[in-house]
Design a protein around this motif. Structure first.
Motif, PDB file in Angstrom:
ATOM      1  N   ARG A 258       0.834  -1.200   0.000  1.00 28.73           N
ATOM      2  CA  ARG A 258       0.000   0.000   0.000  1.00 28.73           C
ATOM      3  C   ARG A 258       0.866   1.246   0.000  1.00 28.73           C
ATOM      4  NH1 ARG A 258      -4.548   0.849   4.595  1.00 28.73           N
ATOM      5  NH2 ARG A 258      -2.741   0.291   5.865  1.00 28.73           N
ATOM      6  N   THR A 263      -3.242   4.150  -2.552  1.00 26.19           N
ATOM      7  CA  THR A 263      -3.310   3.249  -3.696  1.00 26.19           C
ATOM      8  C   THR A 263      -2.449   2.013  -3.423  1.00 26.19           C
ATOM      9  OG1 THR A 263      -1.458   4.334  -4.816  1.00 26.19           O
ATOM     10  CG2 THR A 263      -3.690   5.156  -5.296  1.00 26.19           C
ATOM     11  N   TRP A 264      -2.498   1.063  -4.354  1.00 30.34           N
ATOM     12  CA  TRP A 264      -1.763  -0.178  -4.183  1.00 30.34           C
ATOM     13  C   TRP A 264      -0.759  -0.367  -5.323  1.00 30.34           C
ATOM     14  CZ3 TRP A 264      -2.564  -2.995   0.196  1.00 30.34           C
ATOM     15  CH2 TRP A 264      -3.727  -2.695   0.938  1.00 30.34           C
ATOM     16  N   GLU A 275       0.173   0.289 -10.597  1.00 34.40           N
ATOM     17  CA  GLU A 275      -0.489   1.014  -9.508  1.00 34.40           C
ATOM     18  C   GLU A 275      -1.999   0.929  -9.711  1.00 34.40           C
ATOM     19  OE1 GLU A 275      -0.354   5.344  -7.210  1.00 34.40           O
ATOM     20  OE2 GLU A 275       0.650   5.086  -9.152  1.00 34.40           O
ATOM     21  N   THR A 276      -2.731   0.717  -8.617  1.00 34.05           N
ATOM     22  CA  THR A 276      -4.183   0.575  -8.728  1.00 34.05           C
ATOM     23  C   THR A 276      -4.890   1.164  -7.524  1.00 34.05           C
ATOM     24  OG1 THR A 276      -5.957  -1.032  -9.132  1.00 34.05           O
ATOM     25  CG2 THR A 276      -4.222  -1.730  -7.643  1.00 34.05           C
ATOM     26  N   ASP A 277      -6.117   1.613  -7.746  1.00 36.55           N
ATOM     27  CA  ASP A 277      -6.942   2.136  -6.653  1.00 36.55           C
ATOM     28  C   ASP A 277      -7.622   0.995  -5.897  1.00 36.55           C
ATOM     29  OD1 ASP A 277      -6.659   5.009  -7.383  1.00 36.55           O
ATOM     30  OD2 ASP A 277      -7.677   4.330  -9.208  1.00 36.55           O
TER      31      ASP A 277
END
Length: 468
Positions: A258, A263-264, A275-277
């Motif tokens: 995280r 975001t991740w 990268e992702t929400d």
């Protein structure tokens, strides 16, 4: 300007596919820009759902149907426009059998998992002794339990109906669903409706009778449903609805972390970083535990505590003339006390239409659970002849099969022990600390296809709730 939302789903089984589909649908309804990626470690999507056509036979290597009583599965089928592809079980074969002392005996009409609802067929059945039948009949007069603590399914059946009914009827029927020993299964997590019946009606038998009367009014599907071209129809239709640019097969994730921003960061085995929400893990619990260990050792510990059993499915095709007799039914289950190397067998050619050529028989043998663990660890070359030998004895089969298919699904069937739901409640509380992280699969609150689809729907809803 519409904000772009990035989402990653890990695991391309029915849970992951359903989650992607649901998120895409919800994004479209809300006119949101969703960039979604689905990562699957294998070369194919669908997980344990796999249908194979072979020599005119349709082999189901994983589940061969789904239950109509749980709405998520049927709702998705209708949403995808697949209703015309649905197959109900064949009316003339809607009965099953239990192996008792080497012979197949019909499950009494009106018997439902653990309770007889029609007295006369149960009384006439050779599956139970007279003392066992009398003890089961006493269920109507046994007071309901006052404690609301969880108990095992086995304990519940013994308390209400007696040891003999558990051993000879309930145990094999439950094992055919969960590949597990009823003495180790949480009743709350697997069959809570029986608790509700006991509490509301003071008797499971009375509760079932009232439920059956309610169901009798109005049209409904048969309990078990499949598709004309097999269960993989559902997988293929979902794949059609997902852009190819969102699908990544042969792609494993190595880790995730995280960011301070919330975001991740997801790192793939090939070194790529995304990268992702939103990050959805649609994996078996033990695989999720490995990935989540660095972020939350406590969550990893809970996930590692969810045990799984391995399942094996073997399909055999024969000419009808090779068998002494196939009873007019959908298949049979085998009690543990029979000490056989087999858990259950479906007569697939009778259970559903369009499964085998004319004048042939398609048998779908199933193995799973602890008692058969040692045998299932052997090689395919050892397992197939062993299972085939069992079927030959039971059904009087002569000569070699026309075709055979074998599928071994390692650690695919979760086992829900006492207190499982309370453990899942604790897991949900911990998960709330990780905004944008969602868990999907059969390890949490239901093992069947509709349960997994429902968990995917819930994950999608939780995600979109974040942007209200």
């Amino acid at each position: 300007m519409t904000k772009k939302i990035r989402a990653i789903v890990v695991g391309g089984g029915i849970g992951g596919l359903s989650c992607v589909h649901r998120m895409q649908k919800m994004a479209k309804e809300r006119e949101l820009d969703l960039d979604i990626k689905l990562f699957e470690a294998c070369s194919r999507f669908g997980g344990v759902i796999e249908s194979q056509k072979k020599d005119g036979f349709l082999h189901e290597k994983g589940p061969d149907c789904f239950i109509s009583e749980k709405p998520a599965g049927l709702r998705l089928v209708k949403e995808l426009g697949l209703e015309e592809q649905l197959l109900e079980t064949r009316t003339e074969f809607r009965r099953s059998f239990i192996l008792h002392r080497g012979r197949l005996h019909s499950i009494p009409e009106g018997f439902y998992l653990m309770a007889p609802t029609a007295p006369w067929p149960f009384i006439k059945s050779p599956l139970m002794t007279w003392p066992g039948k009398i003890r089961a009949g006493c269920e109507l007069f046994i007071p309901k339990r006052k404690s609301n603590e969880d108990e095992t399914l086995g304990s519940f059946v013994k308390r209400r109906f007696g040891q003999e009914l558990l051993d000879r009827m309930a145990q094999p029927l439950v094992a055919g669903i969960y590949s597990a020993d009823p003495e180790e299964l949480s009743l709350q997590a697997t069959m809570p409706r029986f608790i509700q019946m006991e509490q509301k009606y003071g008797s499971v038998t009375r509760g079932l009778l009232n439920t059956l009367r309610a169901r009798a009014s109005g049209p409904r599907y048969s309990l078990f449903l499949s598709f004309k071209e097999g269960m993989e129809t559902l997988v293929q239709e979902l794949l059609k609805r997902i852009p190819s640019s969102s699908l990544y097969s042969n792609t494993s994730i190595q880790s995730f972390a995280r960011n301070p921003s919330g975001t991740w960061m997801v790192k793939l085995d090939n070194g790529q970083i995304h990268e992702t929400d939103w990050l959805t893990l649609a994996l078996p619990a033990h695989q999720t535990a490995q990935l989540i260990q660095s972020e939350s050792p406590e969550m990893a510990s809970i996930l590692n505590g969810i045990s799984y059993s391995t399942s094996i499915t073997i399909n055999f095709g024969f000419k009808t003339s090779q068998l002494d007799h196939v009873p007019n039914g959908m298949g049979f289950v085998i009690p543990q006390l029979e000490k056989r190397n087999l858990l259950a067998c479906s007569f697939s050619h009778q259970k559903f239409e369009q499964r085998a050529p004319e004048n042939t028989v398609l048998l779908r043998a199933f193995m799973g659970g602890k008692p058969l663990h040692e045998l299932m660890e052997r090689s395919k070359e050892e397992i197939i002849p062993t299972v085939e030998s069992e079927l030959r004895k039971i059904l009087g089969i002569q000569g070699p099969p026309l075709c055979v298919s074998f599928a071994k699904w390692k650690s695919c069937m979760p086992q829900y022990p006492l207190g499982h739901l309370q453990t899942m409640d604790h897991l949900d509380r911990l998960k709330k600390e990780f905004k944008g992280l969602f868990l999907v699969g059969n390890g949490y609150r239901g093992v069947g296809v509709p349960d997994v689809i429902e968990s995917a729907n819930q994950a999608a809803q939780e995600a979109f709730d974040l942007i209200r």
